[in-house]
Design a protein around this motif. Sequence first.
Motif, PDB file in Angstrom:
ATOM      1  N   ALA A 134       0.758  -1.085   0.041  1.00 58.67           N
ATOM      2  CA  ALA A 134       0.040  -0.030  -0.148  1.00 58.67           C
ATOM      3  C   ALA A 134       0.860   1.371  -0.011  1.00 58.67           C
ATOM      4  O   ALA A 134       2.067   1.063  -0.329  1.00 58.67           O
ATOM      5  CB  ALA A 134      -1.097   0.153   1.247  1.00 58.67           C
ATOM      6  N   THR A 153      -6.721   2.966   0.320  1.00 59.69           N
ATOM      7  CA  THR A 153      -6.239   2.539  -1.001  1.00 59.69           C
ATOM      8  C   THR A 153      -6.940   2.756  -2.412  1.00 59.69           C
ATOM      9  O   THR A 153      -6.648   3.345  -3.166  1.00 59.69           O
ATOM     10  CB  THR A 153      -6.420   0.990  -1.112  1.00 59.69           C
ATOM     11  OG1 THR A 153      -7.320   0.311  -0.880  1.00 59.69           O
ATOM     12  CG2 THR A 153      -5.134   0.593   0.135  1.00 59.69           C
ATOM     13  N   ILE A 191      -5.775   6.131  -4.087  1.00 57.82           N
ATOM     14  CA  ILE A 191      -4.552   6.514  -4.490  1.00 57.82           C
ATOM     15  C   ILE A 191      -4.783   6.370  -6.162  1.00 57.82           C
ATOM     16  O   ILE A 191      -5.463   5.650  -6.663  1.00 57.82           O
ATOM     17  CB  ILE A 191      -3.806   5.175  -4.256  1.00 57.82           C
ATOM     18  CG1 ILE A 191      -3.494   4.823  -2.546  1.00 57.82           C
ATOM     19  CG2 ILE A 191      -2.369   4.936  -4.948  1.00 57.82           C
ATOM     20  CD1 ILE A 191      -2.725   3.685  -2.263  1.00 57.82           C
ATOM     21  N   ASN A 204      -4.615  -1.659  -9.044  1.00 55.65           N
ATOM     22  CA  ASN A 204      -4.110  -0.656  -8.055  1.00 55.65           C
ATOM     23  C   ASN A 204      -3.293  -1.484  -7.193  1.00 55.65           C
ATOM     24  O   ASN A 204      -3.563  -2.424  -6.532  1.00 55.65           O
ATOM     25  CB  ASN A 204      -5.105  -0.156  -7.186  1.00 55.65           C
ATOM     26  CG  ASN A 204      -4.534   1.124  -6.180  1.00 55.65           C
ATOM     27  OD1 ASN A 204      -3.367   0.699  -5.611  1.00 55.65           O
ATOM     28  ND2 ASN A 204      -5.373   1.869  -5.913  1.00 55.65           N
ATOM     29  N   ALA A 245      -2.008  -1.090  -4.241  1.00 53.74           N
ATOM     30  CA  ALA A 245      -2.149  -1.184  -3.002  1.00 53.74           C
ATOM     31  C   ALA A 245      -3.125  -2.102  -2.740  1.00 53.74           C
ATOM     32  O   ALA A 245      -3.311  -2.491  -1.352  1.00 53.74           O
ATOM     33  CB  ALA A 245      -2.922   0.173  -2.693  1.00 53.74           C
ATOM     34  N   THR A 246      -3.800  -2.886  -3.672  1.00 52.34           N
ATOM     35  CA  THR A 246      -4.864  -3.736  -3.039  1.00 52.34           C
ATOM     36  C   THR A 246      -4.373  -4.814  -2.194  1.00 52.34           C
ATOM     37  O   THR A 246      -5.124  -5.445  -1.315  1.00 52.34           O
ATOM     38  CB  THR A 246      -5.558  -4.255  -4.456  1.00 52.34           C
ATOM     39  OG1 THR A 246      -6.210  -3.349  -5.023  1.00 52.34           O
ATOM     40  CG2 THR A 246      -6.613  -5.416  -4.127  1.00 52.34           C
ATOM     41  N   SER A 306      -2.270  -4.911   0.238  1.00 55.03           N
ATOM     42  CA  SER A 306      -2.338  -4.626   1.606  1.00 55.03           C
ATOM     43  C   SER A 306      -3.617  -4.712   2.323  1.00 55.03           C
ATOM     44  O   SER A 306      -3.733  -5.081   3.663  1.00 55.03           O
ATOM     45  CB  SER A 306      -1.923  -3.033   1.633  1.00 55.03           C
ATOM     46  OG  SER A 306      -2.968  -2.227   1.236  1.00 55.03           O
ATOM     47  N   THR A 307      -4.582  -4.832   1.545  1.00 53.97           N
ATOM     48  CA  THR A 307      -5.960  -5.009   2.135  1.00 53.97           C
ATOM     49  C   THR A 307      -6.171  -6.564   2.757  1.00 53.97           C
ATOM     50  O   THR A 307      -7.078  -6.954   3.457  1.00 53.97           O
ATOM     51  CB  THR A 307      -7.216  -4.923   1.343  1.00 53.97           C
ATOM     52  OG1 THR A 307      -7.095  -5.841   0.027  1.00 53.97           O
ATOM     53  CG2 THR A 307      -7.194  -3.383   0.936  1.00 53.97           C
ATOM     54  N   HIS A 320      -2.252   6.043   6.305  1.00 53.98           N
ATOM     55  CA  HIS A 320      -1.603   5.501   5.099  1.00 53.98           C
ATOM     56  C   HIS A 320      -0.411   4.392   5.471  1.00 53.98           C
ATOM     57  O   HIS A 320       0.202   4.706   6.607  1.00 53.98           O
ATOM     58  CB  HIS A 320      -0.956   6.709   4.244  1.00 53.98           C
ATOM     59  CG  HIS A 320      -1.847   7.580   3.767  1.00 53.98           C
ATOM     60  ND1 HIS A 320      -1.439   8.862   3.807  1.00 53.98           N
ATOM     61  CD2 HIS A 320      -2.813   7.522   2.890  1.00 53.98           C
ATOM     62  CE1 HIS A 320      -2.408   9.741   3.290  1.00 53.98           C
ATOM     63  NE2 HIS A 320      -3.291   8.809   2.554  1.00 53.98           N
TER      64      HIS A 320
END
Length: 286
Positions: free
Chosen positions: A27, A54, A57, A155, A157-158, A160-161, A235
Amino acid sequence: MKLSVNTLARHRAAGAAFAALALGAGAVGCSKGAGDESPALTPAAAVAKAAKKTDEITSLHYRMKGQVPEEGRVTGEASMSMKPLAMSMKMTAEDQATDGPVEIRLVDKAMYIGGGAKAAKEMDGKSWIKFDMSALGADKELSANQLGGGQADKNPATDSTFLTGSKDLKKVGTETVDGVKTTHYKGTVPLDAFRKSLKSQDKDTREKREKALDQYTKMGIDSLTMDMWIDGQDHTKQFRMRGTADKGPLDLTITFLDYNKPVTVTAPPAKDTVDLAEMMKGAQQG
């Protein structure tokens, strides 16, 4: 040319395959001087809040370091824009020093992979190979997934979820990462269980997270150990993921330098570029 089309493509595709993995990890966050998150937040609430961020972003800039299956030790730095989709990455496979650094650019629905002077010696003075992302897939050995296109449109950052699916999530402590004060969280995520939990999510969220999960299940990873360092603006400043794949260990750390800032990526000069489609056409005629 000194190398066959398939040999050369595989040689440069190794770097792009790593790019696909790296783009699918982490992320983002970079709020200088940010303090701790609210003390009222539980670990689960803090991670969930960072995961929600996220969606905001639009672009990011990050460093990476660690070990990935097959490639071994890797280091790199990248910038990426979501809309329009564009990416620029420079990375090195430390255990394959003879290959030298690789640069990857994704712009205008085409991926360019360059290897500098070494590549130029193998390609009649050309140092870049161009892959038309919309035309890939006819040859199974040169599929979009292998060349990095399979994950380039999501993306990054996905991933990190995933940590929101941990049942043993805990707060490790307060740490400073790259000059930013953060709170460190850690947990394990069984991927099958996390996938089942996505049924309660809205369609858009579920599809994005399932797509991100696919790359790890295809690698043979059943569970991920994850660390997340969250700054005072909710963040994720740094992210680490570890797991055991069919073809070796995964242990990758992403440190984010900035986000939501303009990213400009330009295609390499045409005179320095070889088009994969033309290479294959020439090989078939030959």
